[in-house]
Design a protein around this motif. Structure first.
Motif, PDB file in Angstrom:
ATOM      1  N   LYS A  50     -10.083   1.192   6.979  1.00 38.62           N
ATOM      2  CA  LYS A  50     -12.091   0.476   7.196  1.00 38.62           C
ATOM      3  C   LYS A  50     -11.811  -1.065   7.197  1.00 38.62           C
ATOM      4  O   LYS A  50     -13.044  -1.324   6.876  1.00 38.62           O
ATOM      5  CB  LYS A  50     -12.176   1.744   6.413  1.00 38.62           C
ATOM      6  CG  LYS A  50     -12.625   2.996   5.995  1.00 38.62           C
ATOM      7  CD  LYS A  50     -13.922   3.529   5.470  1.00 38.62           C
ATOM      8  CE  LYS A  50     -13.383   4.678   5.378  1.00 38.62           C
ATOM      9  NZ  LYS A  50     -13.750   5.329   4.037  1.00 38.62           N
ATOM     10  N   PHE A  51     -10.638  -1.573   7.684  1.00 34.89           N
ATOM     11  CA  PHE A  51     -11.089  -3.207   7.767  1.00 34.89           C
ATOM     12  C   PHE A  51     -11.958  -3.478   9.166  1.00 34.89           C
ATOM     13  O   PHE A  51     -11.395  -2.853   9.948  1.00 34.89           O
ATOM     14  CB  PHE A  51      -9.428  -3.654   7.628  1.00 34.89           C
ATOM     15  CG  PHE A  51      -9.594  -5.052   7.981  1.00 34.89           C
ATOM     16  CD1 PHE A  51     -10.018  -5.749   6.317  1.00 34.89           C
ATOM     17  CD2 PHE A  51      -9.167  -6.516   8.461  1.00 34.89           C
ATOM     18  CE1 PHE A  51      -9.928  -7.294   6.378  1.00 34.89           C
ATOM     19  CE2 PHE A  51      -9.301  -7.134   9.005  1.00 34.89           C
ATOM     20  CZ  PHE A  51      -9.440  -7.718   7.403  1.00 34.89           C
ATOM     21  N   LEU A  76     -10.965  -0.036  -0.577  1.00 31.88           N
ATOM     22  CA  LEU A  76     -11.096  -1.510  -1.443  1.00 31.88           C
ATOM     23  C   LEU A  76      -9.727  -1.447  -1.808  1.00 31.88           C
ATOM     24  O   LEU A  76     -10.025  -2.924  -1.578  1.00 31.88           O
ATOM     25  CB  LEU A  76     -11.804  -0.257  -2.449  1.00 31.88           C
ATOM     26  CG  LEU A  76     -12.272  -1.242  -3.492  1.00 31.88           C
ATOM     27  CD1 LEU A  76     -13.426  -2.604  -2.774  1.00 31.88           C
ATOM     28  CD2 LEU A  76     -13.322  -0.617  -5.045  1.00 31.88           C
ATOM     29  N   ILE A  77      -8.972  -0.678  -1.851  1.00 37.20           N
ATOM     30  CA  ILE A  77      -7.417  -1.630  -2.467  1.00 37.20           C
ATOM     31  C   ILE A  77      -7.201  -2.205  -1.462  1.00 37.20           C
ATOM     32  O   ILE A  77      -6.535  -3.167  -1.265  1.00 37.20           O
ATOM     33  CB  ILE A  77      -6.556  -0.607  -3.042  1.00 37.20           C
ATOM     34  CG1 ILE A  77      -6.513   0.305  -4.207  1.00 37.20           C
ATOM     35  CG2 ILE A  77      -5.576  -1.599  -2.976  1.00 37.20           C
ATOM     36  CD1 ILE A  77      -6.323   1.481  -4.783  1.00 37.20           C
ATOM     37  N   ALA A  78      -6.648  -2.140  -0.351  1.00 38.69           N
ATOM     38  CA  ALA A  78      -6.799  -3.021   1.277  1.00 38.69           C
ATOM     39  C   ALA A  78      -7.440  -4.159   1.504  1.00 38.69           C
ATOM     40  O   ALA A  78      -6.548  -5.129   1.576  1.00 38.69           O
ATOM     41  CB  ALA A  78      -6.647  -1.840   2.921  1.00 38.69           C
ATOM     42  N   GLU A  79      -8.685  -3.908   1.619  1.00 41.19           N
ATOM     43  CA  GLU A  79      -9.816  -5.250   1.447  1.00 41.19           C
ATOM     44  C   GLU A  79      -9.338  -6.255   0.245  1.00 41.19           C
ATOM     45  O   GLU A  79      -8.369  -7.616   0.704  1.00 41.19           O
ATOM     46  CB  GLU A  79     -11.082  -4.487   1.072  1.00 41.19           C
ATOM     47  CG  GLU A  79     -11.688  -6.170   1.517  1.00 41.19           C
ATOM     48  CD  GLU A  79     -13.353  -6.000   1.374  1.00 41.19           C
ATOM     49  OE1 GLU A  79     -14.150  -6.692   1.564  1.00 41.19           O
ATOM     50  OE2 GLU A  79     -13.448  -4.585   1.980  1.00 41.19           O
ATOM     51  N   LEU A 112       0.960  -0.876   0.102  1.00 40.02           N
ATOM     52  CA  LEU A 112       0.042   0.042  -0.030  1.00 40.02           C
ATOM     53  C   LEU A 112       0.785   1.573   0.075  1.00 40.02           C
ATOM     54  O   LEU A 112      -0.029   2.355   0.425  1.00 40.02           O
ATOM     55  CB  LEU A 112      -1.130   0.215   1.405  1.00 40.02           C
ATOM     56  CG  LEU A 112      -1.779  -0.963   1.619  1.00 40.02           C
ATOM     57  CD1 LEU A 112      -2.593  -0.649   2.890  1.00 40.02           C
ATOM     58  CD2 LEU A 112      -3.440  -1.208   0.202  1.00 40.02           C
ATOM     59  N   LYS A 113       2.044   1.033   0.155  1.00 43.59           N
ATOM     60  CA  LYS A 113       3.354   2.567   0.152  1.00 43.59           C
ATOM     61  C   LYS A 113       2.642   3.820  -1.036  1.00 43.59           C
ATOM     62  O   LYS A 113       3.157   4.918  -0.096  1.00 43.59           O
ATOM     63  CB  LYS A 113       4.833   2.335   0.569  1.00 43.59           C
ATOM     64  CG  LYS A 113       5.337   1.755  -1.607  1.00 43.59           C
ATOM     65  CD  LYS A 113       6.416   1.317  -0.767  1.00 43.59           C
ATOM     66  CE  LYS A 113       7.305   1.054  -2.107  1.00 43.59           C
ATOM     67  NZ  LYS A 113       8.435   0.275  -1.832  1.00 43.59           N
ATOM     68  N   ASP A 114       2.334   2.746  -1.862  1.00 41.60           N
ATOM     69  CA  ASP A 114       2.276   3.498  -3.278  1.00 41.60           C
ATOM     70  C   ASP A 114       0.440   4.212  -3.386  1.00 41.60           C
ATOM     71  O   ASP A 114       0.805   5.242  -3.737  1.00 41.60           O
ATOM     72  CB  ASP A 114       3.347   3.024  -4.757  1.00 41.60           C
ATOM     73  CG  ASP A 114       4.248   3.624  -4.380  1.00 41.60           C
ATOM     74  OD1 ASP A 114       4.702   3.754  -3.739  1.00 41.60           O
ATOM     75  OD2 ASP A 114       4.744   2.148  -5.179  1.00 41.60           O
ATOM     76  N   LYS A 115      -0.301   4.238  -2.393  1.00 38.54           N
ATOM     77  CA  LYS A 115      -1.475   4.256  -2.871  1.00 38.54           C
ATOM     78  C   LYS A 115      -1.893   4.798  -1.621  1.00 38.54           C
ATOM     79  O   LYS A 115      -3.298   4.616  -1.819  1.00 38.54           O
ATOM     80  CB  LYS A 115      -2.150   2.970  -2.795  1.00 38.54           C
ATOM     81  CG  LYS A 115      -1.742   1.722  -4.312  1.00 38.54           C
ATOM     82  CD  LYS A 115      -2.104   0.234  -4.394  1.00 38.54           C
ATOM     83  CE  LYS A 115      -1.407  -0.291  -4.866  1.00 38.54           C
ATOM     84  NZ  LYS A 115      -0.316  -0.381  -5.940  1.00 38.54           N
ATOM     85  N   SER A 116      -1.466   5.488  -0.554  1.00 33.58           N
ATOM     86  CA  SER A 116      -1.701   5.639   0.551  1.00 33.58           C
ATOM     87  C   SER A 116      -3.144   7.524   0.260  1.00 33.58           C
ATOM     88  O   SER A 116      -3.635   7.622   0.513  1.00 33.58           O
ATOM     89  CB  SER A 116      -0.889   6.123   1.501  1.00 33.58           C
ATOM     90  OG  SER A 116       0.207   7.318   1.469  1.00 33.58           O
ATOM     91  N   LEU A 117      -2.312   7.878  -0.948  1.00 32.05           N
ATOM     92  CA  LEU A 117      -2.788   9.125  -1.342  1.00 32.05           C
ATOM     93  C   LEU A 117      -4.762   8.954  -2.090  1.00 32.05           C
ATOM     94  O   LEU A 117      -5.216   9.760  -2.457  1.00 32.05           O
ATOM     95  CB  LEU A 117      -1.786  10.381  -2.337  1.00 32.05           C
ATOM     96  CG  LEU A 117      -1.223   9.794  -1.281  1.00 32.05           C
ATOM     97  CD1 LEU A 117       0.124  11.636  -2.345  1.00 32.05           C
ATOM     98  CD2 LEU A 117      -1.051  10.890   0.113  1.00 32.05           C
ATOM     99  N   THR A 118      -4.760   7.529  -2.638  1.00 32.55           N
ATOM    100  CA  THR A 118      -5.632   7.350  -3.044  1.00 32.55           C
ATOM    101  C   THR A 118      -7.283   7.576  -2.714  1.00 32.55           C
ATOM    102  O   THR A 118      -7.016   6.860  -0.982  1.00 32.55           O
ATOM    103  CB  THR A 118      -5.500   5.682  -4.139  1.00 32.55           C
ATOM    104  OG1 THR A 118      -7.314   5.789  -4.828  1.00 32.55           O
ATOM    105  CG2 THR A 118      -6.267   4.674  -2.870  1.00 32.55           C
TER     106      THR A 118
END
Length: 139
Positions: free
Chosen positions: A89-90, A51-54, A40-46
């Protein structure tokens, strides 16, 4: 391997959850905090981070479920603190409840444990997770 885990499983519990303060020998642990942070390091601003994390959490879980001759299907997880990050939000409680019906979850818990309550990181300060309605074994 801890003798009490097979005894616990022989009781045919509704949920198969083992919580321990330290890693149990003979188990390969998924360091979910480290693995998920790297993904997730490059996705933290989305805006779609949760949803990506889940999706990524599910992939990590699926990839790390093993079959143990004595214990059946299981996953051993350590460093679960990232799962409690508000941005993701997990729902850890829902995950434990649903996933543990079919697969043994062994979790190395970094915080305090009081009866069937988990505290991250301490009882006085942090997040409280009540597991009263789940079948679990504390080691």
């Amino acid at each position: 391997m801890q003798g009490s885990i097979p005894d616990f499983l022989d009781q045919n519990p509704r949920n198969k959850i083992v919580i321990s303060k330290s890693e149990l020998p003979d188990l390969q642990y998924l360091n979910i905090g480290e693995e998920l942070a790297m993904i997730l390091k490059d996705k933290s601003l989305t805006r779609r981070l949760s949803l990506i994390a889940e999706t990524e959490i599910q992939k990590l879980i699926d990839k790390n479920v093993i079959s143990n001759p004595a214990l059946g299907k299981l996953i051993a997880i350590k460093n679960p603190g990232i799962l409690l990050e508000p941005e993701l939000k997990f729902n850890l409680l829902s995950f434990l409840e649903n996933f543990s019906r079919d697969i043994l979850i062994v979790m190395c818990w970094p915080g305090e444990i009081r009866e069937k309550t988990l505290f991250f990181l301490s009882e006085n300060k942090g997040i409280k997770i009540n597991l009263d309605h789940l079948s679990l074994l504390r080691l």
